[in-house]
Design an enzyme around this catalytic site. Structure first.
Site, PDB file in Angstrom:
ATOM      1  N   HIS A 136      70.654  51.908 103.818  1.00  0.00           N
ATOM      2  CA  HIS A 136      70.483  51.244 102.530  1.00  0.00           C
ATOM      3  C   HIS A 136      70.470  52.281 101.393  1.00  0.00           C
ATOM      4  O   HIS A 136      71.226  52.177 100.426  1.00  0.00           O
ATOM      5  CB  HIS A 136      69.179  50.437 102.549  1.00  0.00           C
ATOM      6  CG  HIS A 136      68.894  49.694 101.278  1.00  0.00           C
ATOM      7  ND1 HIS A 136      69.139  48.349 101.137  1.00  0.00           N
ATOM      8  CD2 HIS A 136      68.404  50.111 100.089  1.00  0.00           C
ATOM      9  CE1 HIS A 136      68.805  47.981  99.905  1.00  0.00           C
ATOM     10  NE2 HIS A 136      68.349  49.031  99.244  1.00  0.00           N
ATOM     11  N   GLU A 137      69.633  53.304 101.551  1.00  0.00           N
ATOM     12  CA  GLU A 137      69.547  54.325 100.499  1.00  0.00           C
ATOM     13  C   GLU A 137      70.833  55.140 100.399  1.00  0.00           C
ATOM     14  O   GLU A 137      71.259  55.522  99.308  1.00  0.00           O
ATOM     15  CB  GLU A 137      68.344  55.242 100.721  1.00  0.00           C
ATOM     16  CG  GLU A 137      66.990  54.541 100.668  1.00  0.00           C
ATOM     17  CD  GLU A 137      66.784  53.711  99.404  1.00  0.00           C
ATOM     18  OE1 GLU A 137      67.332  54.065  98.344  1.00  0.00           O
ATOM     19  OE2 GLU A 137      66.081  52.682  99.491  1.00  0.00           O
ATOM     20  N   HIS A 140      73.153  53.287  98.159  1.00  0.00           N
ATOM     21  CA  HIS A 140      72.874  53.493  96.733  1.00  0.00           C
ATOM     22  C   HIS A 140      73.381  54.864  96.289  1.00  0.00           C
ATOM     23  O   HIS A 140      74.003  55.012  95.241  1.00  0.00           O
ATOM     24  CB  HIS A 140      71.367  53.459  96.463  1.00  0.00           C
ATOM     25  CG  HIS A 140      70.753  52.097  96.475  1.00  0.00           C
ATOM     26  ND1 HIS A 140      71.222  51.059  95.714  1.00  0.00           N
ATOM     27  CD2 HIS A 140      69.679  51.608  97.137  1.00  0.00           C
ATOM     28  CE1 HIS A 140      70.455  49.989  95.917  1.00  0.00           C
ATOM     29  NE2 HIS A 140      69.506  50.297  96.772  1.00  0.00           N
ATOM     30  N   ASP A 213      66.708  45.022  94.239  1.00  0.00           N
ATOM     31  CA  ASP A 213      68.035  45.379  93.718  1.00  0.00           C
ATOM     32  C   ASP A 213      68.725  44.148  93.147  1.00  0.00           C
ATOM     33  O   ASP A 213      69.328  44.189  92.073  1.00  0.00           O
ATOM     34  CB  ASP A 213      68.941  45.912  94.842  1.00  0.00           C
ATOM     35  CG  ASP A 213      68.377  47.170  95.476  1.00  0.00           C
ATOM     36  OD1 ASP A 213      67.607  47.867  94.813  1.00  0.00           O
ATOM     37  OD2 ASP A 213      68.729  47.440  96.639  1.00  0.00           O
TER      38      ASP A 213
HETATM   39 ZN    ZN Z   1      67.865  49.196  97.295  1.00  0.00          ZN
END
Ligand code: ZN
Length: 360
Positions: A136-137, A140, A213
């Site tokens: 997930h990170e 980003h 988000d």
């Molecule tokens: Zn996130």
């Protein structure tokens, strides 16, 4: 209060000053000429102001030579004077806990992250959860690095839980940002969706981890259409946004448009979101190898810096050293690992607040 004020003569040289957080609800009787006839709006300190405030509060601290307060100021956009004082206080506590005689940049940087993004919360996460957070990170960070135009570089990516988030991608603006161009807003939308898309592409499933988000992206897209005239619907304010009237009040929108317009607004918001979602998705698919490497580095080191992300993108590998986590025994009962840090300014974190920086 007005009766009291009437007792003063204008020739006596007495100045009456009052402060409020709610100028919007003041009785107009207070503001008539001869009463409080001048209003001074005190905004949050800017870059120069923050550095000066830091200087004042650091006077009573033993500060190491490596500390550059202008760098600290650059990494703390949006912090008030009290928060800056608190930041230095926290760094002094950290330095004491680490048995240091002086507060160094490392302490200040750690304190800044704690103040801005919440305290680190070490939690037991199993490997599957860690992998989800890492991807997930990484999503980003990858999208953020690719769409960045140089103003808002990725500062740090971590899978150490902080505050309410399981991981964060932090960005630090090069300067205080007062105006947000449409191009940057679009980049921000794409970056916000990077996390969710990475989960979807790599793991074949999506989790609830992207809720903040999605909330931020939706708010941003709505403001672009309704407040900032950044859609084909034109430069028209659709509904009054009371977001800024008072901190803490719910955002309310008084609707001054027809149902037909409401439908068109929905369509434009969807379009904005969809375009940036797809943009982020093609970045993730195109640069899948880099994504895997960033995620692997996060699983190995827990925290990497923005330059490591750029190195992976450019050279296909991390070239500069990643400091291994150092062990500090905070409470005595549970040894806590902390990633060693170097100096850098940061303002925004991954799932950061829209125009402002924030953690993802
Ligand atoms: Zn996130």
């Amino acid at each position: 209060m007005l009766a009291e004020m009437d007792g003063f003569d204008t020739t006596e040289g007495v100045i009456i000053i009052a402060a409020t957080n709610r100028p919007d609800v003041l009785d107009s009787a207070l503001l008539r000429p001869g009463r409080f006839d001048r209003q001074i709006f005190i905004d949050l300190p800017d870059l120069v102001g923050r550095e000066q405030i830091l200087r004042v509060h650091s006077r009573k601290l033993a500060i190491a030579e490596d500390v550059d307060l202008s760098v600290v100021a650059r990494g703390t956009p949006g912090l008030s004077g009290a928060e800056l004082a608190n930041l230095l206080n926290e760094s002094a506590l950290l330095a004491a806990r680490r048995n240091k005689k002086r507060v160094d940049m490392h302490d200040i940087e750690d304190a800044r992250e704690k103040v801005q993004f919440g305290r680190e919360r070490r939690r037991i996460m199993d490997d599957e959860d860690k992998k989800i957070v890492a991807y997930h990170e990484a999503g980003h960070a990858l999208v953020g690095a690719v769409v960045d135009d140089g103003d808002l570089p990725v500062h740090k990516v971590t899978i150490i839980p902080r505050g309410r988030s399981l991981g964060s991608t932090m960005y630090i603006p090069k300067k205080d940002i007062y105006n947000y161009a449409k191009r940057r807003m679009l980049a921000r939308l794409a970056t916000l969706y990077g996390g969710r898309i990475s989960e979807e592409v790599v793991l074949g499933d999506i989790t609830s981890g992207a809720s903040s988000d999605i909330l931020q992206a939706t708010k941003l897209a709505r403001s672009m259409v309704c407040d900032w005239g950044m859609s084909p619907l034109g430069p028209i304010a659709y509904g009054e946004n009371h977001d800024t009237v008072f901190l803490g009040r719910e955002i309310t929108r008084s609707e001054n448009f027809s149902e037909e317009t409401a439908r068109m607004i929905d369509i434009e918001i969807h379009k904005l979101v969809e375009e940036q979602y797809n943009r982020a998705k093609s970045i993730i698919i195109d640069k899948r190898a880099a994504l895997d490497q960033i995620a692997a580095a996060l699983l190995q080191y827990e925290t990497i810096e923005g330059r490591h992300v750029l190195e992976i993108l450019e050279f296909g590998e991390i070239r500069s050293p990643v400091l291994p986590p150092i062990i500090t025994n905070k409470t005595g009962d549970s040894p806590e690992k902390k990633p060693a840090e170097k100096t850098a300014p940061e303002g925004l974190s991954g799932d950061a607040p829209a125009p402002a920086p924030s953690p993802a």
